[in-house]
Design an enzyme around this catalytic site. Structure first.
Site, PDB file in Angstrom:
ATOM      1  CB  CYS A   1      -4.458  -1.838   4.271  1.00  0.00           C
ATOM      2  SG  CYS A   1      -3.617  -2.010   5.874  1.00  0.00           S
TER       3      CYS A   1
ATOM      4  CE  LYS B   1      -6.978   1.586   3.686  1.00  0.00           C
ATOM      5  NZ  LYS B   1      -5.715   1.898   4.397  1.00  0.00           N
TER       6      LYS B   1
ATOM      7  CD  GLU C   1      -2.481   1.143   2.812  1.00  0.00           C
ATOM      8  OE1 GLU C   1      -3.447   1.903   2.972  1.00  0.00           O
ATOM      9  OE2 GLU C   1      -2.099   0.339   3.698  1.00  0.00           O
TER      10      GLU C   1
END
Length: 547
Positions: A148, A112, A43
Protein backbone atom coordinates in the site's frame (compact mmCIF):
# COMPACT_ATOMS: atom_id res chain seq x y z
CA UNK A 1 7.95 -19.01 -18.67
CA UNK A 2 4.40 -18.26 -17.57
CA UNK A 3 2.55 -17.86 -14.26
CA UNK A 4 -1.10 -17.40 -13.41
CA UNK A 5 -1.90 -14.96 -10.58
CA UNK A 6 -5.40 -14.56 -9.11
CA UNK A 7 -6.20 -11.04 -7.87
CA UNK A 8 -8.80 -11.35 -5.10
CA UNK A 9 -10.66 -8.11 -4.39
CA UNK A 10 -12.41 -9.07 -1.16
CA UNK A 11 -14.54 -7.76 1.66
CA UNK A 12 -13.48 -8.33 5.28
CA UNK A 13 -14.66 -7.88 8.87
CA UNK A 14 -12.30 -6.27 11.35
CA UNK A 15 -11.38 -8.73 14.11
CA UNK A 16 -13.10 -11.72 12.48
CA UNK A 17 -9.96 -13.82 12.16
CA UNK A 18 -11.72 -17.14 11.53
CA UNK A 19 -14.27 -15.67 9.12
CA UNK A 20 -11.68 -13.77 7.08
CA UNK A 21 -9.43 -16.84 6.89
CA UNK A 22 -12.32 -19.07 5.80
CA UNK A 23 -13.27 -16.59 3.07
CA UNK A 24 -9.70 -16.54 1.74
CA UNK A 25 -9.67 -20.33 1.55
CA UNK A 26 -12.97 -20.29 -0.34
CA UNK A 27 -11.53 -17.88 -2.90
CA UNK A 28 -8.35 -19.95 -3.06
CA UNK A 29 -10.49 -22.94 -4.04
CA UNK A 30 -12.09 -20.87 -6.82
CA UNK A 31 -8.63 -19.80 -7.98
CA UNK A 32 -7.50 -23.43 -7.99
CA UNK A 33 -10.42 -24.32 -10.25
CA UNK A 34 -9.12 -21.73 -12.73
CA UNK A 35 -5.57 -23.04 -12.61
CA UNK A 36 -4.01 -20.19 -10.60
CA UNK A 37 -0.47 -20.58 -9.26
CA UNK A 38 -0.77 -17.76 -6.73
CA UNK A 39 -3.58 -15.75 -5.10
CA UNK A 40 -2.93 -12.17 -3.97
CA UNK A 41 -5.21 -10.88 -1.19
CA UNK A 42 -5.47 -7.27 0.12
CA UNK A 43 -3.48 -5.70 2.93
CA UNK A 44 -4.28 -7.02 6.45
CA UNK A 45 -6.99 -9.25 4.99
CA UNK A 46 -6.75 -11.67 7.89
CA UNK A 47 -7.37 -9.04 10.59
CA UNK A 48 -9.50 -6.61 8.64
CA UNK A 49 -8.48 -3.01 7.99
CA UNK A 50 -7.97 -0.71 9.78
CA UNK A 51 -7.56 -2.70 13.03
CA UNK A 52 -6.76 0.50 14.96
CA UNK A 53 -6.07 -0.11 18.67
CA UNK A 54 -6.82 -3.82 18.43
CA UNK A 55 -3.14 -3.95 17.50
CA UNK A 56 -2.29 -2.79 21.03
CA UNK A 57 -4.16 -5.74 22.55
CA UNK A 58 -1.72 -8.63 23.25
CA UNK A 59 -4.43 -11.29 22.99
CA UNK A 60 -5.44 -10.02 19.55
CA UNK A 61 -1.86 -10.22 18.33
CA UNK A 62 -1.42 -13.72 19.77
CA UNK A 63 -4.60 -15.02 18.14
CA UNK A 64 -3.73 -13.30 14.84
CA UNK A 65 -0.36 -15.02 14.75
CA UNK A 66 -2.03 -18.36 15.46
CA UNK A 67 -4.67 -17.74 12.76
CA UNK A 68 -1.93 -16.92 10.24
CA UNK A 69 -0.19 -20.21 11.02
CA UNK A 70 -3.45 -22.15 10.60
CA UNK A 71 -4.06 -20.39 7.30
CA UNK A 72 -0.59 -21.35 6.10
CA UNK A 73 -1.21 -24.93 7.26
CA UNK A 74 -4.37 -25.04 5.13
CA UNK A 75 -2.30 -24.60 1.97
CA UNK A 76 -0.93 -28.12 2.46
CA UNK A 77 -3.84 -29.30 0.35
CA UNK A 78 -3.26 -29.12 -3.38
CA UNK A 79 -3.81 -25.64 -4.74
CA UNK A 80 -2.20 -22.28 -5.36
CA UNK A 81 0.14 -20.43 -3.04
CA UNK A 82 -1.38 -17.46 -1.23
CA UNK A 83 -0.10 -13.99 -0.38
CA UNK A 84 -2.17 -12.56 2.45
CA UNK A 85 -1.99 -9.57 4.78
CA UNK A 86 -1.67 -10.07 8.53
CA UNK A 87 0.14 -8.78 11.61
CA UNK A 88 3.56 -10.14 12.52
CA UNK A 89 4.97 -9.69 16.04
CA UNK A 90 8.68 -9.93 16.59
CA UNK A 91 11.15 -8.45 19.08
CA UNK A 92 8.45 -6.64 21.01
CA UNK A 93 7.16 -4.82 17.90
CA UNK A 94 4.08 -5.35 15.71
CA UNK A 95 4.38 -5.14 11.93
CA UNK A 96 1.93 -4.78 9.06
CA UNK A 97 2.98 -7.84 7.07
CA UNK A 98 2.35 -9.94 3.98
CA UNK A 99 2.88 -13.70 4.17
CA UNK A 100 3.54 -16.06 1.28
CA UNK A 101 2.26 -19.53 2.18
CA UNK A 102 2.49 -22.70 0.11
CA UNK A 103 2.53 -26.46 0.74
CA UNK A 104 1.44 -25.99 4.34
CA UNK A 105 4.19 -23.62 5.41
CA UNK A 106 5.22 -19.96 5.44
CA UNK A 107 7.59 -19.51 2.50
CA UNK A 108 8.34 -15.83 3.03
CA UNK A 109 7.24 -12.77 4.97
CA UNK A 110 7.60 -9.09 4.11
CA UNK A 111 6.96 -6.08 6.36
CA UNK A 112 5.47 -2.72 5.42
CA UNK A 113 8.15 -0.05 5.34
CA UNK A 114 6.24 3.21 4.81
CA UNK A 115 3.57 3.70 7.50
CA UNK A 116 1.00 6.42 6.70
CA UNK A 117 0.35 8.94 9.44
CA UNK A 118 -2.07 11.43 7.90
CA UNK A 119 -5.77 11.83 7.23
CA UNK A 120 -7.58 8.60 7.99
CA UNK A 121 -4.34 6.73 8.66
CA UNK A 122 -2.39 6.48 11.92
CA UNK A 123 -0.38 3.30 11.41
CA UNK A 124 2.71 4.75 13.07
CA UNK A 125 0.71 4.73 16.28
CA UNK A 126 0.34 0.94 16.32
CA UNK A 127 2.92 -0.53 13.94
CA UNK A 128 6.69 -0.44 13.66
CA UNK A 129 8.16 0.20 10.20
CA UNK A 130 9.83 -2.77 8.58
CA UNK A 131 13.16 -2.57 6.73
CA UNK A 132 13.33 -1.93 3.01
CA UNK A 133 11.93 -5.22 1.68
CA UNK A 134 13.87 -7.61 -0.53
CA UNK A 135 12.19 -9.43 -3.42
CA UNK A 136 10.70 -12.87 -2.77
CA UNK A 137 12.14 -15.57 -5.04
CA UNK A 138 9.27 -17.94 -5.81
CA UNK A 139 9.17 -20.57 -8.56
CA UNK A 140 12.04 -18.82 -10.33
CA UNK A 141 10.41 -15.37 -10.25
CA UNK A 142 11.53 -12.47 -8.09
CA UNK A 143 8.37 -10.84 -6.73
CA UNK A 144 8.47 -7.32 -5.35
CA UNK A 145 5.88 -6.86 -2.62
CA UNK A 146 5.40 -3.20 -1.67
CA UNK A 147 2.45 -2.85 0.71
CA UNK A 148 0.00 0.00 0.00
CA UNK A 149 1.80 3.14 1.25
CA UNK A 150 5.09 1.64 0.05
CA UNK A 151 4.19 2.73 -3.50
CA UNK A 152 3.14 6.26 -2.54
CA UNK A 153 6.77 7.15 -1.93
CA UNK A 154 9.69 6.19 -4.18
CA UNK A 155 12.27 4.35 -2.02
CA UNK A 156 10.62 0.90 -1.68
CA UNK A 157 9.96 0.34 -5.39
CA UNK A 158 13.41 1.69 -6.32
CA UNK A 159 15.01 -0.64 -3.79
CA UNK A 160 13.06 -3.64 -5.08
CA UNK A 161 14.08 -2.87 -8.67
CA UNK A 162 17.72 -2.54 -7.67
CA UNK A 163 17.49 -5.83 -5.77
CA UNK A 164 16.28 -7.65 -8.89
CA UNK A 165 12.47 -7.67 -8.58
CA UNK A 166 10.81 -8.67 -11.85
CA UNK A 167 7.22 -7.63 -11.16
CA UNK A 168 5.41 -5.75 -8.38
CA UNK A 169 2.39 -7.15 -6.50
CA UNK A 170 0.80 -4.48 -4.33
CA UNK A 171 -1.82 -5.35 -1.65
CA UNK A 172 -3.87 -2.37 -0.49
CA UNK A 173 -6.35 -1.10 2.06
CA UNK A 174 -7.20 2.13 0.26
CA UNK A 175 -10.53 3.79 1.17
CA UNK A 176 -12.79 5.59 -1.26
CA UNK A 177 -12.39 9.30 -1.80
CA UNK A 178 -13.58 11.60 -4.58
CA UNK A 179 -11.12 11.41 -7.48
CA UNK A 180 -9.11 8.58 -5.90
CA UNK A 181 -9.16 6.34 -9.01
CA UNK A 182 -7.29 8.89 -11.09
CA UNK A 183 -4.80 9.52 -8.28
CA UNK A 184 -4.08 5.81 -7.83
CA UNK A 185 -3.66 5.16 -11.54
CA UNK A 186 -1.35 8.14 -12.03
CA UNK A 187 0.74 7.05 -9.05
CA UNK A 188 1.04 3.47 -10.27
CA UNK A 189 2.03 4.61 -13.76
CA UNK A 190 4.78 6.72 -12.18
CA UNK A 191 6.16 3.67 -10.33
CA UNK A 192 5.92 1.53 -13.45
CA UNK A 193 7.76 4.16 -15.50
CA UNK A 194 10.46 4.63 -12.85
CA UNK A 195 11.14 0.91 -12.35
CA UNK A 196 10.26 -0.54 -15.74
CA UNK A 197 8.29 -3.23 -13.91
CA UNK A 198 4.62 -4.22 -14.37
CA UNK A 199 2.42 -3.75 -11.31
CA UNK A 200 -0.74 -5.43 -10.01
CA UNK A 201 -2.71 -3.26 -7.56
CA UNK A 202 -5.25 -5.17 -5.40
CA UNK A 203 -7.62 -3.30 -3.09
CA UNK A 204 -10.43 -4.43 -0.79
CA UNK A 205 -14.15 -3.59 -0.86
CA UNK A 206 -16.75 -3.00 1.85
CA UNK A 207 -17.56 -0.59 4.66
CA UNK A 208 -15.73 -0.23 7.97
CA UNK A 209 -17.17 2.43 10.28
CA UNK A 210 -16.52 5.74 8.48
CA UNK A 211 -14.55 4.24 5.60
CA UNK A 212 -15.88 2.67 2.41
CA UNK A 213 -13.42 0.62 0.37
CA UNK A 214 -14.14 0.66 -3.35
CA UNK A 215 -11.82 -2.02 -4.71
CA UNK A 216 -11.12 -0.75 -8.25
CA UNK A 217 -8.12 -3.11 -8.51
CA UNK A 218 -6.06 -2.98 -11.71
CA UNK A 219 -2.91 -4.12 -13.52
CA UNK A 220 -0.51 -1.83 -15.39
CA UNK A 221 2.02 -3.26 -17.84
CA UNK A 222 5.53 -1.91 -18.36
CA UNK A 223 4.43 0.59 -21.00
CA UNK A 224 1.91 2.17 -18.65
CA UNK A 225 -1.18 0.55 -20.19
CA UNK A 226 -3.96 -0.57 -17.85
CA UNK A 227 -4.77 -4.08 -19.06
CA UNK A 228 -6.95 -5.25 -16.17
CA UNK A 229 -9.51 -3.06 -14.42
CA UNK A 230 -11.85 -4.59 -11.85
CA UNK A 231 -15.20 -3.05 -10.94
CA UNK A 232 -15.54 -0.78 -7.96
CA UNK A 233 -17.52 -1.97 -4.89
CA UNK A 234 -17.94 -5.59 -6.02
CA UNK A 235 -16.22 -8.53 -4.35
CA UNK A 236 -14.56 -10.35 -7.23
CA UNK A 237 -11.51 -12.19 -8.51
CA UNK A 238 -9.66 -12.01 -11.81
CA UNK A 239 -7.17 -14.70 -12.77
CA UNK A 240 -4.37 -13.06 -14.75
CA UNK A 241 -1.82 -14.70 -17.05
CA UNK A 242 1.78 -13.47 -17.11
CA UNK A 243 4.50 -14.24 -19.65
CA UNK A 244 8.23 -13.63 -19.41
CA UNK A 245 9.82 -12.26 -22.54
CA UNK A 246 13.08 -10.58 -23.45
CA UNK A 247 12.02 -7.29 -21.89
CA UNK A 248 10.60 -8.82 -18.73
CA UNK A 249 7.19 -9.89 -17.50
CA UNK A 250 3.92 -8.90 -19.17
CA UNK A 251 0.32 -9.45 -18.14
CA UNK A 252 -1.39 -10.93 -21.20
CA UNK A 253 -4.89 -10.87 -19.71
CA UNK A 254 -7.26 -8.21 -20.98
CA UNK A 255 -10.23 -7.53 -18.70
CA UNK A 256 -11.51 -3.97 -18.44
CA UNK A 257 -14.60 -3.27 -16.32
CA UNK A 258 -16.12 0.22 -16.05
CA UNK A 259 -15.79 2.33 -12.89
CA UNK A 260 -18.67 4.35 -11.49
CA UNK A 261 -18.80 7.93 -12.76
CA UNK A 262 -19.66 10.83 -10.46
CA UNK A 263 -22.09 10.99 -8.64
CA UNK A 264 -22.82 7.26 -8.74
CA UNK A 265 -19.50 6.59 -6.97
CA UNK A 266 -20.52 8.88 -4.10
CA UNK A 267 -23.93 7.27 -3.82
CA UNK A 268 -22.42 3.78 -3.77
CA UNK A 269 -19.99 4.84 -1.04
CA UNK A 270 -22.94 5.99 1.06
CA UNK A 271 -24.84 2.75 0.42
CA UNK A 272 -21.84 0.56 1.28
CA UNK A 273 -20.95 2.58 4.37
CA UNK A 274 -24.46 2.56 5.81
CA UNK A 275 -25.36 -0.98 4.75
CA UNK A 276 -22.27 -2.65 6.19
CA UNK A 277 -22.47 -0.60 9.39
CA UNK A 278 -26.07 -1.65 10.02
CA UNK A 279 -25.61 -5.29 9.05
CA UNK A 280 -22.33 -5.89 10.83
CA UNK A 281 -23.54 -4.31 14.05
CA UNK A 282 -26.61 -6.53 14.10
CA UNK A 283 -29.45 -4.04 13.62
CA UNK A 284 -32.66 -5.39 12.08
CA UNK A 285 -33.10 -2.15 10.15
CA UNK A 286 -33.08 1.63 10.47
CA UNK A 287 -35.49 4.34 11.52
CA UNK A 288 -35.35 8.01 10.55
CA UNK A 289 -37.37 11.15 10.73
CA UNK A 290 -38.85 11.95 7.30
CA UNK A 291 -39.52 15.69 7.33
CA UNK A 292 -40.52 16.36 3.74
CA UNK A 293 -37.11 17.95 3.17
CA UNK A 294 -34.36 16.88 0.83
CA UNK A 295 -31.82 15.62 3.40
CA UNK A 296 -34.14 13.11 5.02
CA UNK A 297 -35.56 12.07 1.64
CA UNK A 298 -32.11 11.31 0.27
CA UNK A 299 -31.11 9.52 3.48
CA UNK A 300 -34.23 7.36 3.24
CA UNK A 301 -33.45 6.53 -0.39
CA UNK A 302 -29.88 5.52 0.47
CA UNK A 303 -31.17 3.34 3.31
CA UNK A 304 -33.74 1.60 1.09
CA UNK A 305 -31.16 1.06 -1.66
CA UNK A 306 -28.65 -0.35 0.84
CA UNK A 307 -30.95 -2.46 3.02
CA UNK A 308 -34.25 -2.95 1.22
CA UNK A 309 -37.55 -1.18 1.83
CA UNK A 310 -38.70 -3.73 4.41
CA UNK A 311 -35.87 -2.71 6.75
CA UNK A 312 -36.47 1.06 6.64
CA UNK A 313 -38.98 2.84 8.88
CA UNK A 314 -39.77 6.50 8.24
CA UNK A 315 -41.59 8.66 10.77
CA UNK A 316 -43.06 12.11 10.11
CA UNK A 317 -43.28 14.16 13.34
CA UNK A 318 -45.19 17.34 12.51
CA UNK A 319 -45.35 20.43 14.71
CA UNK A 320 -47.44 23.58 14.43
CA UNK A 321 -44.89 24.88 11.90
CA UNK A 322 -44.90 21.86 9.59
CA UNK A 323 -46.39 22.87 6.25
CA UNK A 324 -49.03 20.89 4.43
CA UNK A 325 -46.55 20.55 1.57
CA UNK A 326 -44.08 18.82 3.88
CA UNK A 327 -46.75 16.40 5.08
CA UNK A 328 -47.72 15.59 1.51
CA UNK A 329 -44.12 15.27 0.32
CA UNK A 330 -43.02 13.01 3.19
CA UNK A 331 -45.95 10.65 2.60
CA UNK A 332 -45.34 10.60 -1.13
CA UNK A 333 -41.62 9.93 -0.62
CA UNK A 334 -42.28 6.96 1.67
CA UNK A 335 -44.80 5.57 -0.83
CA UNK A 336 -42.32 5.92 -3.70
CA UNK A 337 -39.69 4.08 -1.66
CA UNK A 338 -42.15 1.44 -0.46
CA UNK A 339 -41.06 1.63 3.17
CA UNK A 340 -42.97 1.71 6.43
CA UNK A 341 -44.31 5.15 7.30
CA UNK A 342 -45.93 6.59 10.41
CA UNK A 343 -47.02 10.03 11.58
CA UNK A 344 -46.48 10.99 15.23
CA UNK A 345 -47.27 14.66 16.01
CA UNK A 346 -44.99 16.27 18.61
CA UNK A 347 -47.48 18.96 19.64
CA UNK A 348 -48.42 17.20 22.94
CA UNK A 349 -44.77 17.00 23.87
CA UNK A 350 -44.16 20.65 22.98
CA UNK A 351 -47.09 21.71 25.14
CA UNK A 352 -45.83 19.56 28.03
CA UNK A 353 -42.35 21.07 27.79
CA UNK A 354 -43.81 24.55 27.58
CA UNK A 355 -45.74 23.89 30.78
CA UNK A 356 -42.68 22.41 32.51
CA UNK A 357 -40.46 25.37 31.60
CA UNK A 358 -43.06 28.09 32.10
CA UNK A 359 -42.85 28.98 28.43
CA UNK A 360 -39.94 28.84 25.98
CA UNK A 361 -39.23 31.13 23.06
CA UNK A 362 -36.68 31.80 20.36
CA UNK A 363 -33.91 29.27 19.82
CA UNK A 364 -34.86 27.32 22.96
CA UNK A 365 -38.37 26.70 21.60
CA UNK A 366 -36.97 25.64 18.22
CA UNK A 367 -34.50 23.20 19.76
CA UNK A 368 -37.16 21.66 22.00
CA UNK A 369 -38.98 20.53 18.86
CA UNK A 370 -35.85 18.98 17.40
CA UNK A 371 -35.01 17.21 20.66
CA UNK A 372 -38.54 15.90 21.10
CA UNK A 373 -38.27 14.34 17.66
CA UNK A 374 -35.03 12.66 18.72
CA UNK A 375 -36.65 11.35 21.93
CA UNK A 376 -39.55 9.97 19.87
CA UNK A 377 -37.29 8.22 17.38
CA UNK A 378 -34.98 6.84 20.07
CA UNK A 379 -37.98 5.46 21.97
CA UNK A 380 -39.07 3.62 18.83
CA UNK A 381 -35.49 2.49 18.28
CA UNK A 382 -35.25 1.12 21.80
CA UNK A 383 -38.62 -0.61 21.49
CA UNK A 384 -38.00 -2.26 18.11
CA UNK A 385 -34.22 -2.39 17.69
CA UNK A 386 -33.89 -0.25 14.57
CA UNK A 387 -30.82 2.00 14.44
CA UNK A 388 -31.57 5.71 14.21
CA UNK A 389 -30.15 7.31 11.06
CA UNK A 390 -29.36 11.00 11.34
CA UNK A 391 -29.65 13.09 8.21
CA UNK A 392 -27.66 16.33 8.55
CA UNK A 393 -25.35 17.34 5.70
CA UNK A 394 -21.78 18.64 5.86
CA UNK A 395 -22.77 22.25 5.18
CA UNK A 396 -25.03 22.35 8.24
CA UNK A 397 -22.56 20.44 10.41
CA UNK A 398 -19.77 22.81 9.38
CA UNK A 399 -21.46 25.92 10.71
CA UNK A 400 -23.41 24.40 13.60
CA UNK A 401 -26.81 24.68 11.92
CA UNK A 402 -27.93 21.56 13.77
CA UNK A 403 -29.31 20.74 17.21
CA UNK A 404 -27.11 18.88 19.64
CA UNK A 405 -29.12 15.97 21.14
CA UNK A 406 -31.73 16.72 18.49
CA UNK A 407 -31.40 16.20 14.73
CA UNK A 408 -27.69 15.41 15.23
CA UNK A 409 -28.47 12.29 17.25
CA UNK A 410 -28.29 8.84 15.73
CA UNK A 411 -26.15 5.80 15.07
CA UNK A 412 -24.89 6.69 11.59
CA UNK A 413 -25.11 9.56 9.11
CA UNK A 414 -24.75 8.72 5.40
CA UNK A 415 -24.69 12.44 4.48
CA UNK A 416 -22.06 13.46 7.05
CA UNK A 417 -19.40 14.26 4.44
CA UNK A 418 -21.72 15.57 1.70
CA UNK A 419 -22.20 19.30 1.24
CA UNK A 420 -25.73 20.55 0.57
CA UNK A 421 -25.00 21.16 -3.11
CA UNK A 422 -23.89 17.52 -3.34
CA UNK A 423 -27.16 16.48 -1.70
CA UNK A 424 -29.05 18.28 -4.46
CA UNK A 425 -26.91 16.61 -7.15
CA UNK A 426 -27.38 13.16 -5.67
CA UNK A 427 -31.13 13.62 -5.30
CA UNK A 428 -31.61 14.71 -8.90
CA UNK A 429 -29.39 11.88 -10.11
CA UNK A 430 -31.11 9.16 -8.03
CA UNK A 431 -34.52 10.33 -9.21
CA UNK A 432 -33.48 9.45 -12.77
CA UNK A 433 -30.99 6.58 -12.30
CA UNK A 434 -31.12 3.44 -10.18
CA UNK A 435 -27.64 2.39 -9.01
CA UNK A 436 -26.64 -1.10 -10.16
CA UNK A 437 -26.29 -2.37 -6.55
CA UNK A 438 -29.48 -0.75 -5.24
CA UNK A 439 -32.32 -2.70 -3.62
CA UNK A 440 -34.76 0.20 -3.97
CA UNK A 441 -37.29 1.12 -6.67
CA UNK A 442 -36.47 1.55 -10.36
CA UNK A 443 -38.15 4.94 -10.70
CA UNK A 444 -37.96 8.25 -8.80
CA UNK A 445 -37.45 8.07 -5.04
CA UNK A 446 -38.79 11.48 -4.00
CA UNK A 447 -41.22 14.09 -5.29
CA UNK A 448 -39.58 16.74 -7.47
CA UNK A 449 -41.00 19.39 -5.15
CA UNK A 450 -38.71 18.18 -2.37
CA UNK A 451 -35.71 19.02 -4.56
CA UNK A 452 -37.04 22.33 -5.83
CA UNK A 453 -38.48 23.98 -2.70
CA UNK A 454 -36.30 26.23 -0.51
CA UNK A 455 -34.75 24.24 2.37
CA UNK A 456 -36.28 24.88 5.80
CA UNK A 457 -36.01 23.41 9.29
CA UNK A 458 -39.66 24.42 9.88
CA UNK A 459 -39.08 25.25 13.55
CA UNK A 460 -40.69 28.71 13.37
CA UNK A 461 -43.18 30.45 11.04
CA UNK A 462 -42.01 30.86 7.43
CA UNK A 463 -38.47 29.77 8.31
CA UNK A 464 -35.91 29.30 5.52
CA UNK A 465 -32.31 28.11 5.86
CA UNK A 466 -31.14 31.24 4.03
CA UNK A 467 -32.53 33.36 6.88
CA UNK A 468 -29.52 32.19 8.90
CA UNK A 469 -27.04 31.09 6.25
CA UNK A 470 -25.73 32.31 2.88
CA UNK A 471 -27.18 30.52 -0.17
CA UNK A 472 -25.79 26.99 -0.19
CA UNK A 473 -24.03 27.44 -3.53
CA UNK A 474 -22.03 30.28 -1.98
CA UNK A 475 -21.68 28.69 1.46
CA UNK A 476 -20.31 25.43 0.07
CA UNK A 477 -17.64 27.22 -1.97
CA UNK A 478 -16.48 28.96 1.20
CA UNK A 479 -16.52 25.74 3.21
CA UNK A 480 -14.60 23.81 0.57
CA UNK A 481 -11.89 26.48 0.72
CA UNK A 482 -11.79 26.59 4.53
CA UNK A 483 -12.25 22.87 5.25
CA UNK A 484 -10.97 20.88 2.27
CA UNK A 485 -8.18 23.26 1.28
CA UNK A 486 -7.42 24.72 4.75
CA UNK A 487 -6.82 28.22 3.33
CA UNK A 488 -7.06 31.49 5.24
CA UNK A 489 -10.10 33.77 5.25
CA UNK A 490 -8.35 36.21 2.91
CA UNK A 491 -7.43 33.43 0.47
CA UNK A 492 -10.92 31.90 0.65
CA UNK A 493 -12.41 35.28 -0.16
CA UNK A 494 -10.11 35.61 -3.16
CA UNK A 495 -10.87 32.09 -4.42
CA UNK A 496 -14.65 32.32 -4.01
CA UNK A 497 -15.22 35.98 -4.81
CA UNK A 498 -17.17 36.36 -1.54
CA UNK A 499 -16.46 39.41 0.60
CA UNK A 500 -13.96 38.85 3.39
CA UNK A 501 -16.38 39.80 6.18
CA UNK A 502 -18.78 37.03 5.15
CA UNK A 503 -16.00 34.44 4.96
CA UNK A 504 -14.72 35.56 8.35
CA UNK A 505 -18.15 34.96 9.88
CA UNK A 506 -18.31 31.49 8.31
CA UNK A 507 -14.89 30.67 9.75
CA UNK A 508 -16.12 31.82 13.16
CA UNK A 509 -19.16 29.54 12.94
CA UNK A 510 -17.02 26.67 11.67
CA UNK A 511 -14.64 26.82 14.62
CA UNK A 512 -17.34 27.38 17.24
CA UNK A 513 -19.24 24.30 16.07
CA UNK A 514 -16.30 21.95 16.73
CA UNK A 515 -17.77 20.86 20.08
CA UNK A 516 -20.96 19.80 18.34
CA UNK A 517 -19.16 17.81 15.66
CA UNK A 518 -17.14 15.96 18.30
CA UNK A 519 -20.44 14.50 19.54
CA UNK A 520 -21.84 13.66 16.10
CA UNK A 521 -22.36 10.06 14.93
CA UNK A 522 -20.01 8.44 12.42
CA UNK A 523 -20.65 8.78 8.71
CA UNK A 524 -19.00 7.64 5.50
CA UNK A 525 -15.96 9.55 4.21
CA UNK A 526 -16.46 11.10 0.77
CA UNK A 527 -14.03 13.99 0.35
CA UNK A 528 -10.46 14.79 1.29
CA UNK A 529 -11.21 16.23 4.75
CA UNK A 530 -14.12 14.60 6.53
CA UNK A 531 -14.95 15.62 10.08
CA UNK A 532 -13.65 12.99 12.46
CA UNK A 533 -11.01 10.83 10.81
CA UNK A 534 -9.38 13.55 8.68
CA UNK A 535 -9.98 16.97 10.21
CA UNK A 536 -9.17 16.98 13.93
CA UNK A 537 -9.29 20.45 15.42
CA UNK A 538 -9.05 21.36 19.12
CA UNK A 539 -12.44 22.18 20.61
CA UNK A 540 -11.03 25.02 22.71
CA UNK A 541 -9.21 27.06 20.07
CA UNK A 542 -8.38 30.76 19.92
CA UNK A 543 -6.66 30.84 16.52
CA UNK A 544 -8.46 32.57 13.65
CA UNK A 545 -7.13 33.22 10.14
CA UNK A 546 -9.59 36.08 9.71
CA UNK A 547 -9.05 38.98 12.11
Amino acid sequence: MTIRIALAQLDQRVGDLDGNAAAMLEWRAKAKAQGADLVLFPELQLTGYPPEDLVLKPDFIRRTMEAAERLADATAHEGPAILFGTIHAEGGANYNAMVLAEDGKVVARRLKHELPNYGTFDELRVFAPGPLPEPIEWRGVKLGLPICEDIWLEPVCHHLKAAGAELLLVPNGSPYELGKDEIRQALVRDRVTETGLPLAYVNRVGGQDELAFDGSSFVVNRGGEIVVQMRDWDEAMVVTDWEQGEGGWTCTTRSLEPLDPYPEDVYHAMMVGLGDYVNRNGFPGVILGLSGGIDSALSAAIAVDALGADRVWCVMMPSDYTSSESLEDAKACAEMLGCKYDIIPIKPGVEAMDEMLGGASGLAAENIQSRLRMVTLMALSNAHGHMLVTTGNKSEMSVGYATLYGDMSGGYNPLKDAYKTTVFELSRWRNSVKPRRAMGPDGPVMPVRIIEKPPSAELRPDQKDEDSLPPYAKLDRMLEALVEDEVSVAEAARITGVDEATVREIERKLLLAEYKRRQAPPGVKIGRRNFGRDRRYPITNFFRTGR
